[in-house]
Design a protein around this motif. Structure first.
Motif, PDB file in Angstrom:
ATOM      1  N   GLY A 149       0.798  -1.220   0.000  1.00  0.00           N
ATOM      2  CA  GLY A 149       0.000   0.000   0.000  1.00  0.00           C
ATOM      3  C   GLY A 149       0.831   1.271   0.000  1.00  0.00           C
ATOM      4  O   GLY A 149       0.276   2.372  -0.091  1.00  0.00           O
ATOM      5  N   LEU A 150       2.152   1.136   0.081  1.00  0.00           N
ATOM      6  CA  LEU A 150       3.055   2.285   0.097  1.00  0.00           C
ATOM      7  C   LEU A 150       3.823   2.454  -1.208  1.00  0.00           C
ATOM      8  O   LEU A 150       4.466   3.491  -1.426  1.00  0.00           O
ATOM      9  N   ILE A 151       3.769   1.455  -2.060  1.00  0.00           N
ATOM     10  CA  ILE A 151       4.663   1.417  -3.215  1.00  0.00           C
ATOM     11  C   ILE A 151       4.461   2.588  -4.165  1.00  0.00           C
ATOM     12  O   ILE A 151       5.435   3.211  -4.618  1.00  0.00           O
ATOM     13  N   ASP A 152       3.211   2.921  -4.486  1.00  0.00           N
ATOM     14  CA  ASP A 152       3.002   3.983  -5.471  1.00  0.00           C
ATOM     15  C   ASP A 152       3.522   5.327  -4.986  1.00  0.00           C
ATOM     16  O   ASP A 152       3.910   6.181  -5.792  1.00  0.00           O
ATOM     17  N   VAL A 153       3.564   5.542  -3.671  1.00  0.00           N
ATOM     18  CA  VAL A 153       4.160   6.764  -3.124  1.00  0.00           C
ATOM     19  C   VAL A 153       5.686   6.653  -3.143  1.00  0.00           C
ATOM     20  O   VAL A 153       6.392   7.597  -3.531  1.00  0.00           O
ATOM     21  N   LEU A 154       6.201   5.511  -2.744  1.00  0.00           N
ATOM     22  CA  LEU A 154       7.656   5.327  -2.661  1.00  0.00           C
ATOM     23  C   LEU A 154       8.349   5.511  -4.000  1.00  0.00           C
ATOM     24  O   LEU A 154       9.437   6.103  -4.069  1.00  0.00           O
ATOM     25  N   VAL A 155       7.758   5.000  -5.075  1.00  0.00           N
ATOM     26  CA  VAL A 155       8.442   5.057  -6.371  1.00  0.00           C
ATOM     27  C   VAL A 155       8.621   6.496  -6.859  1.00  0.00           C
ATOM     28  O   VAL A 155       9.447   6.753  -7.740  1.00  0.00           O
ATOM     29  N   LYS A 156       7.886   7.432  -6.273  1.00  0.00           N
ATOM     30  CA  LYS A 156       7.998   8.843  -6.659  1.00  0.00           C
ATOM     31  C   LYS A 156       9.006   9.594  -5.793  1.00  0.00           C
ATOM     32  O   LYS A 156       9.200  10.796  -5.972  1.00  0.00           O
ATOM     33  N   THR A 157       9.621   8.889  -4.851  1.00  0.00           N
ATOM     34  CA  THR A 157      10.522   9.540  -3.891  1.00  0.00           C
ATOM     35  C   THR A 157      11.879   8.843  -3.890  1.00  0.00           C
ATOM     36  O   THR A 157      12.088   7.832  -4.572  1.00  0.00           O
ATOM     37  N   ASP A 158      12.793   9.395  -3.078  1.00  0.00           N
ATOM     38  CA  ASP A 158      14.100   8.774  -2.848  1.00  0.00           C
ATOM     39  C   ASP A 158      14.152   8.078  -1.491  1.00  0.00           C
ATOM     40  O   ASP A 158      15.231   7.751  -0.999  1.00  0.00           O
TER      41      ASP A 158
END
Length: 307
Positions: A149-158
């Motif tokens: 549930g966190l992946i789509d946010v993580l891929v946009k960040t470092d």
């Protein structure tokens, strides 16, 4: 390889301006930011999950909330190398908690990205020996729901979300928690990174938790290898999660340094030794002495690990 220590209790006991300055003057160049303190775990079990936590707010409001503290962190010349996310993410008696906490953790990731924090430690969900509602299989499914549930946010960040090797405790004793088995930890991290399509997940190795479960650095660390991105360094007596400075418990620190050197660990050395510097247990005048000693251990470890 920076030396870091938890922001709390020093930043709370001394106030953020004096506390962060003291951390820097004691020999640390970075912090593990205790952003978990802004979710009231005591009230969590019965709270209405609305307007309960700052991380429900839009990112701009979260940044405004932390602006003054962040100013003092920067003024002290400290890097935020990692942060400790709020926990727990699940309660067997409250099925609404998991969905709520996924939203909270997503905001924490965005916050970490905005302030330049590279690692966010998010505790997984562990089977408890008092939980009659779950099985190892259902716990694994809950963990994948949390982290996926966190992946789509993580891929946009470092930001890298770090799972942690945990234990589960109750009056019946200690049992292994999520990621205490190194093969399970590697499976979680590899499968989540494959789903993300980039390296978004790693491990925060907690030395005290390994010791509580009689796990050896020599058998655990090589299996995780470069998946280890962050550390919680602390000692204990092998029976209680005491969060003491190294060499005041029963951990073999030679084995720690040797195995971290062998895997080529090049992250930071972060100490989770909050029990050693609480002014409620220690005269305030002695806190700098203990902080300086912990930083000295960090320099020794760094020399050993870097060879």
């Amino acid at each position: 390889m920076q030396l870091a220590v938890q922001s709390s209790p020093v930043s709370r006991d001394f106030g953020p301006e004096a506390g962060y300055r003291l951390i820097r003057e004691s020999g640390f160049t970075a912090i593990d930011w205790n952003i978990d303190y802004y979710l009231d775990r005591k009230a969590f079990k019965t709270a209405e999950l609305k307007d309960f936590c700052i991380y429900e707010k839009p990112l701009e409001e979260v940044l405004d909330f932390f602006a003054e503290e962040l100013k003092y962190i920067r003024a002290a010349g400290l890097t935020i190398t990692q942060a400790h996310a709020p926990f727990p993410s699940y309660m067997p008696e409250r099925p609404d908690v998991l969905d709520y906490m996924i939203k909270i953790q997503r905001r924490c990731i965005e916050f970490c990205h905005a302030v330049g924090c590279k690692n966010l430690i998010i505790h997984g969900i562990s089977l408890s020996n008092t939980d009659a509602t779950n099985t190892p299989e259902s716990i694994k499914a809950l963990n994948y729901k949390l982290y996926e549930g966190l992946i789509d946010v993580l891929v946009k960040t470092d930001v890298t979300v770090c799972l942690e090797n945990l234990f589960s405790g109750s009056p019946k004793g200690l049992i292994e928690g999520t990621c205490s088995n190194p093969y399970e930890a590697a499976e979680y991290i590899d499968s989540l990174n494959a789903k993300a399509g980039k390296e978004c997940f790693g491990l925060c190795l907690d030395t005290g938790h390994l010791n509580l479960l009689r796990k050896s650095f020599r058998t655990y660390v090589p299996i995780l290898g470069k998946r280890i991105k962050a550390l919680h360094i602390h000692d204990n007596n092998g029976a209680t999660d005491q969060h003491l400075m190294p060499y005041t418990g029963t951990i073999n620190w030679d084995h720690f340094c040797d195995t971290m050197r062998e895997i080529g660990y090049d992250g930071d050395l972060s100490f989770e030794t909050f029990a050693q510097v609480r002014s409620s247990q220690l005269n305030r005048e002695l806190v700098p002495t203990f902080l300086t000693a912990i930083a000295g251990v960090g320099r020794y470890f760094r020399d050993r690990i870097q060879g």
